[in-house]
Design a protein around this motif. Structure first.
Motif, PDB file in Angstrom:
ATOM      1  N   LEU A   1       5.886   0.980  -6.929  1.00  0.00           N
ATOM      2  CA  LEU A   1       5.305  -0.037  -7.806  1.00  0.00           C
ATOM      3  C   LEU A   1       6.379  -0.665  -8.695  1.00  0.00           C
ATOM      4  O   LEU A   1       6.417  -1.878  -8.902  1.00  0.00           O
ATOM      5  CB  LEU A   1       4.199   0.603  -8.666  1.00  0.00           C
ATOM      6  CG  LEU A   1       3.293  -0.354  -9.425  1.00  0.00           C
ATOM      7  CD1 LEU A   1       2.621  -1.338  -8.477  1.00  0.00           C
ATOM      8  CD2 LEU A   1       2.238   0.429 -10.209  1.00  0.00           C
TER       9      LEU A   1
ATOM     10  N   VAL B   1      -9.968   4.547  -4.603  1.00  0.00           N
ATOM     11  CA  VAL B   1      -8.696   3.835  -4.733  1.00  0.00           C
ATOM     12  C   VAL B   1      -8.894   2.557  -5.543  1.00  0.00           C
ATOM     13  O   VAL B   1      -9.902   1.868  -5.393  1.00  0.00           O
ATOM     14  CB  VAL B   1      -8.137   3.506  -3.327  1.00  0.00           C
ATOM     15  CG1 VAL B   1      -6.985   2.534  -3.407  1.00  0.00           C
ATOM     16  CG2 VAL B   1      -7.705   4.780  -2.621  1.00  0.00           C
TER      17      VAL B   1
ATOM     18  N   SER C   1      -1.385  -3.946  -5.354  1.00  0.00           N
ATOM     19  CA  SER C   1      -1.098  -2.603  -4.872  1.00  0.00           C
ATOM     20  C   SER C   1      -2.351  -1.737  -4.893  1.00  0.00           C
ATOM     21  O   SER C   1      -3.312  -2.033  -5.598  1.00  0.00           O
ATOM     22  CB  SER C   1      -0.001  -1.985  -5.742  1.00  0.00           C
ATOM     23  OG  SER C   1       0.452  -0.779  -5.193  1.00  0.00           O
TER      24      SER C   1
ATOM     25  N   THR D   1      -5.206   8.144 -10.794  1.00  0.00           N
ATOM     26  CA  THR D   1      -3.942   7.885 -11.496  1.00  0.00           C
ATOM     27  C   THR D   1      -4.021   6.638 -12.385  1.00  0.00           C
ATOM     28  O   THR D   1      -3.000   6.192 -12.913  1.00  0.00           O
ATOM     29  CB  THR D   1      -2.784   7.699 -10.492  1.00  0.00           C
ATOM     30  OG1 THR D   1      -3.050   6.526  -9.698  1.00  0.00           O
ATOM     31  CG2 THR D   1      -2.624   8.893  -9.566  1.00  0.00           C
ATOM     32  N   ARG D   2      -5.227   6.084 -12.540  1.00  0.00           N
ATOM     33  CA  ARG D   2      -5.347   4.793 -13.235  1.00  0.00           C
ATOM     34  C   ARG D   2      -4.746   4.797 -14.644  1.00  0.00           C
ATOM     35  O   ARG D   2      -3.955   3.915 -15.001  1.00  0.00           O
ATOM     36  CB  ARG D   2      -6.810   4.354 -13.300  1.00  0.00           C
ATOM     37  CG  ARG D   2      -6.973   2.969 -13.922  1.00  0.00           C
ATOM     38  CD  ARG D   2      -8.420   2.604 -14.129  1.00  0.00           C
ATOM     39  NE  ARG D   2      -9.137   2.476 -12.856  1.00  0.00           N
ATOM     40  CZ  ARG D   2     -10.445   2.248 -12.780  1.00  0.00           C
ATOM     41  NH1 ARG D   2     -11.164   2.127 -13.876  1.00  0.00           N
ATOM     42  NH2 ARG D   2     -11.024   2.136 -11.604  1.00  0.00           N
TER      43      ARG D   2
ATOM     44  N   ASN E   1       0.880  -1.149   0.000  1.00  0.00           N
ATOM     45  CA  ASN E   1       0.000   0.000   0.000  1.00  0.00           C
ATOM     46  C   ASN E   1       0.922   1.204   0.000  1.00  0.00           C
ATOM     47  O   ASN E   1       1.292   1.709   1.048  1.00  0.00           O
ATOM     48  CB  ASN E   1      -0.911  -0.002   1.231  1.00  0.00           C
ATOM     49  CG  ASN E   1      -1.874   1.176   1.209  1.00  0.00           C
ATOM     50  OD1 ASN E   1      -1.997   1.872   0.203  1.00  0.00           O
ATOM     51  ND2 ASN E   1      -2.542   1.413   2.322  1.00  0.00           N
TER      52      ASN E   1
ATOM     53  N   HIS F   1      -3.826   2.178  -5.411  1.00  0.00           N
ATOM     54  CA  HIS F   1      -3.478   3.481  -5.985  1.00  0.00           C
ATOM     55  C   HIS F   1      -4.720   4.332  -6.173  1.00  0.00           C
ATOM     56  O   HIS F   1      -5.806   3.801  -6.404  1.00  0.00           O
ATOM     57  CB  HIS F   1      -2.792   3.288  -7.350  1.00  0.00           C
ATOM     58  CG  HIS F   1      -1.465   2.618  -7.248  1.00  0.00           C
ATOM     59  ND1 HIS F   1      -0.293   3.301  -7.166  1.00  0.00           N
ATOM     60  CD2 HIS F   1      -1.146   1.297  -7.157  1.00  0.00           C
ATOM     61  CE1 HIS F   1       0.710   2.444  -7.054  1.00  0.00           C
ATOM     62  NE2 HIS F   1       0.215   1.215  -7.039  1.00  0.00           N
ATOM     63  N   LYS F   2      -4.527   5.656  -6.118  1.00  0.00           N
ATOM     64  CA  LYS F   2      -5.646   6.554  -6.371  1.00  0.00           C
ATOM     65  C   LYS F   2      -6.232   6.264  -7.749  1.00  0.00           C
ATOM     66  O   LYS F   2      -5.493   6.175  -8.735  1.00  0.00           O
ATOM     67  CB  LYS F   2      -5.168   8.006  -6.331  1.00  0.00           C
ATOM     68  CG  LYS F   2      -5.097   8.565  -4.933  1.00  0.00           C
ATOM     69  CD  LYS F   2      -4.842  10.056  -4.979  1.00  0.00           C
ATOM     70  CE  LYS F   2      -4.926  10.625  -3.569  1.00  0.00           C
ATOM     71  NZ  LYS F   2      -4.523  12.034  -3.523  1.00  0.00           N
TER      72      LYS F   2
ATOM     73  N   ILE G   1      -1.029   4.818 -14.636  1.00  0.00           N
ATOM     74  CA  ILE G   1      -0.451   3.534 -14.215  1.00  0.00           C
ATOM     75  C   ILE G   1      -0.563   2.490 -15.319  1.00  0.00           C
ATOM     76  O   ILE G   1       0.391   1.756 -15.597  1.00  0.00           O
ATOM     77  CB  ILE G   1      -1.108   3.035 -12.908  1.00  0.00           C
ATOM     78  CG1 ILE G   1      -0.697   3.965 -11.761  1.00  0.00           C
ATOM     79  CG2 ILE G   1      -0.710   1.599 -12.606  1.00  0.00           C
ATOM     80  CD1 ILE G   1      -1.294   3.631 -10.439  1.00  0.00           C
TER      81      ILE G   1
ATOM     82  N   ASP H   1       4.538   6.808  -5.434  1.00  0.00           N
ATOM     83  CA  ASP H   1       3.662   5.668  -5.724  1.00  0.00           C
ATOM     84  C   ASP H   1       4.210   4.829  -6.883  1.00  0.00           C
ATOM     85  O   ASP H   1       4.259   3.595  -6.816  1.00  0.00           O
ATOM     86  CB  ASP H   1       2.227   6.137  -6.010  1.00  0.00           C
ATOM     87  CG  ASP H   1       2.163   7.228  -7.085  1.00  0.00           C
ATOM     88  OD1 ASP H   1       3.190   7.904  -7.302  1.00  0.00           O
ATOM     89  OD2 ASP H   1       1.087   7.386  -7.695  1.00  0.00           O
ATOM     90  N   MET H   2       4.667   5.522  -7.939  1.00  0.00           N
ATOM     91  CA  MET H   2       5.172   4.796  -9.105  1.00  0.00           C
ATOM     92  C   MET H   2       6.514   4.121  -8.819  1.00  0.00           C
ATOM     93  O   MET H   2       6.796   3.026  -9.283  1.00  0.00           O
ATOM     94  CB  MET H   2       5.312   5.737 -10.299  1.00  0.00           C
ATOM     95  CG  MET H   2       4.001   6.377 -10.723  1.00  0.00           C
ATOM     96  SD  MET H   2       2.645   5.181 -10.887  1.00  0.00           S
ATOM     97  CE  MET H   2       3.113   4.329 -12.377  1.00  0.00           C
TER      98      MET H   2
ATOM     99  N   PHE I   1       0.609   7.611  -1.580  1.00  0.00           N
ATOM    100  CA  PHE I   1      -0.149   8.014  -2.765  1.00  0.00           C
ATOM    101  C   PHE I   1       0.662   8.929  -3.674  1.00  0.00           C
ATOM    102  O   PHE I   1       0.263   9.218  -4.794  1.00  0.00           O
ATOM    103  CB  PHE I   1      -1.456   8.709  -2.357  1.00  0.00           C
ATOM    104  CG  PHE I   1      -2.507   7.751  -1.888  1.00  0.00           C
ATOM    105  CD1 PHE I   1      -2.681   6.522  -2.519  1.00  0.00           C
ATOM    106  CD2 PHE I   1      -3.338   8.062  -0.830  1.00  0.00           C
ATOM    107  CE1 PHE I   1      -3.662   5.627  -2.099  1.00  0.00           C
ATOM    108  CE2 PHE I   1      -4.317   7.177  -0.397  1.00  0.00           C
ATOM    109  CZ  PHE I   1      -4.483   5.961  -1.026  1.00  0.00           C
TER     110      PHE I   1
END
Lengths: 120, 232
Positions: free
Chosen positions: B154, B214, B167, B173-174, B138, B169-170, B177, B150-151, B141
């Motif tokens: 990941l 999320v 994981s 940001t989909r 987790n 993520h907000k 990602i 976050d990236m 953010f």
């Protein structure tokens, strides 16, 4: 645990051979965990056997593994591996980078691999 | 009578899920969350669903070597161990969080071998590629002064896992990602969109709680360095 030790290297910038870390222990405990032959077989390919054996010897658990790895069909051997990989815990001690000599302390079972700003 | 049988199986699953959530409710959170580390606890509800899906739908927890990157006080670490992981390593940069995680692990009286390590996920790398079957995280953010964290988390997770990465993520940001995942040649699937109730952990939160959308993501690195040995 020695499985964790087998996975850890020194990430200090400029260090090319940060593996294996020299393990020293001032407090060791063993804790029994469930045996799974499948898990030992599965994880075996990711473990450096020589490093594992030497780390075990360094903390006084060396005679528990044969010089050369045995067949993964031999349950006695799998049980020995299980014990050495997962049941021995270094509570207090240190890990030393073989190249730079940087010492990473182990306190309360937690190795501190955190680097300072000039090491990254 | 397949209908009846499946209803019973569902009920059993529901019970196991609730048991897991109950175990995770015992896990203590941060005493004084640190803003610069974006520390907030993964709620027991979200953690339980995340790990339960990983365990039952994909078989990625039981019997596996799991790593929890940015483990904080150990909610996901404890959950993985409770679901039968054969080995769990929790990594976090913060000594205070790790001390609480240690206490949480001890209190949960788990049978699985669990280790903790202090290290900065952004720079830490294991000795060899992909030593873990599964990585759960987790991550921060990546807001405030932490942009991109976050990236980075990941990407690190993908480099550590031979099987799968789970994981959070907000949702905002989909697209980013999914694009990054393609760049990294990883498969990425949105398993669920959840509401994250961020309790007012920090002083700068004016409202009592902030609801954040999320995504629960599952990523699979496309070319694991070693093929996954399937276990019976």
């Amino acid at each position: 645990k020695l499985l964790t030790h087998n996975f850890l290297a020194s990430n200090v910038v400029g260090v090319r051979q940060g593996y294996p870390l020299r393990l020293a222990a001032t407090a060791v405990q063993t804790r029994e965990v469930d045996f799974s032959a499948d898990f030992v077989r599965n994880v075996f390919g990711r473990v450096d056997y020589g490093v594992l054996r030497e780390a075990a010897a360094g903390i006084g658990a060396g005679d528990q593994l044969p010089m050369e790895p045995d067949a993964l069909t031999n349950e006695d051997f799998l049980r020995q591996m299980h014990h050495v990989l997962l049941e021995i815990e270094v509570v207090e001690g240190s890990l030393t980078c073989p190249e730079s000599g940087r010492v990473f302390p182990i306190v309360n079972g937690i190795p501190n691999m955190l680097l300072t700003e000039d090491e990254v | 009578m397949p209908l009846l049988r499946s209803a019973t199986a569902d009920a059993l699953e529901e019970m196991r899920l609730r048991e897991l959530e109950a175990v995770l409710q015992q896990v203590d959170g941060f005493e004084r969350p640190k803003v610069h580390l974006e520390q907030y606890v993964t709620t027991p509800h979200i953690a339980a669903h995340m790990l339960y899906t990983a365990a039952t739908t994909y078989g990625d927890i039981e019997g596996r070597a799991v790593c929890d990157l940015g483990c904080g006080t150990g909610v996901l670490t404890v959950g993985c161990a409770a679901l039968g992981a054969s080995y769990v390593l929790g990594v976090d940069v913060d000594a205070d969080a790790l001390a609480i995680a240690r206490a949480n692990i001890d209190e949960a009286e788990l049978d699985a071998p669990v280790d903790l390590m202090r290290g900065d996920v952004a720079v830490w790398a294991p000795a060899r590629a992909r030593p873990f079957d599964t990585v759960v995280l987790n991550p921060p953010f990546g807001t405030k002064n932490n942009q991109g964290a976050d990236m980075l988390f990941l990407q690190r997770a993908l480099a550590c896992a031979r099987g799968a990465v789970y994981s959070l993520h907000k949702t905002a940001t989909r697209d980013h990602i999914l694009r990054k995942a393609r760049e990294w040649r990883a498969q990425c699937e949105v398993l669920a969109e959840v509401r994250y109730d961020l309790q007012a952990s920090y002083k700068f939160h004016r409202r009592k709680s902030v609801d954040v959308a999320v995504d629960l993501l599952r990523l699979v690195p496309s070319s694991p360095s070693h093929p996954l040995i399937e276990m019976r």
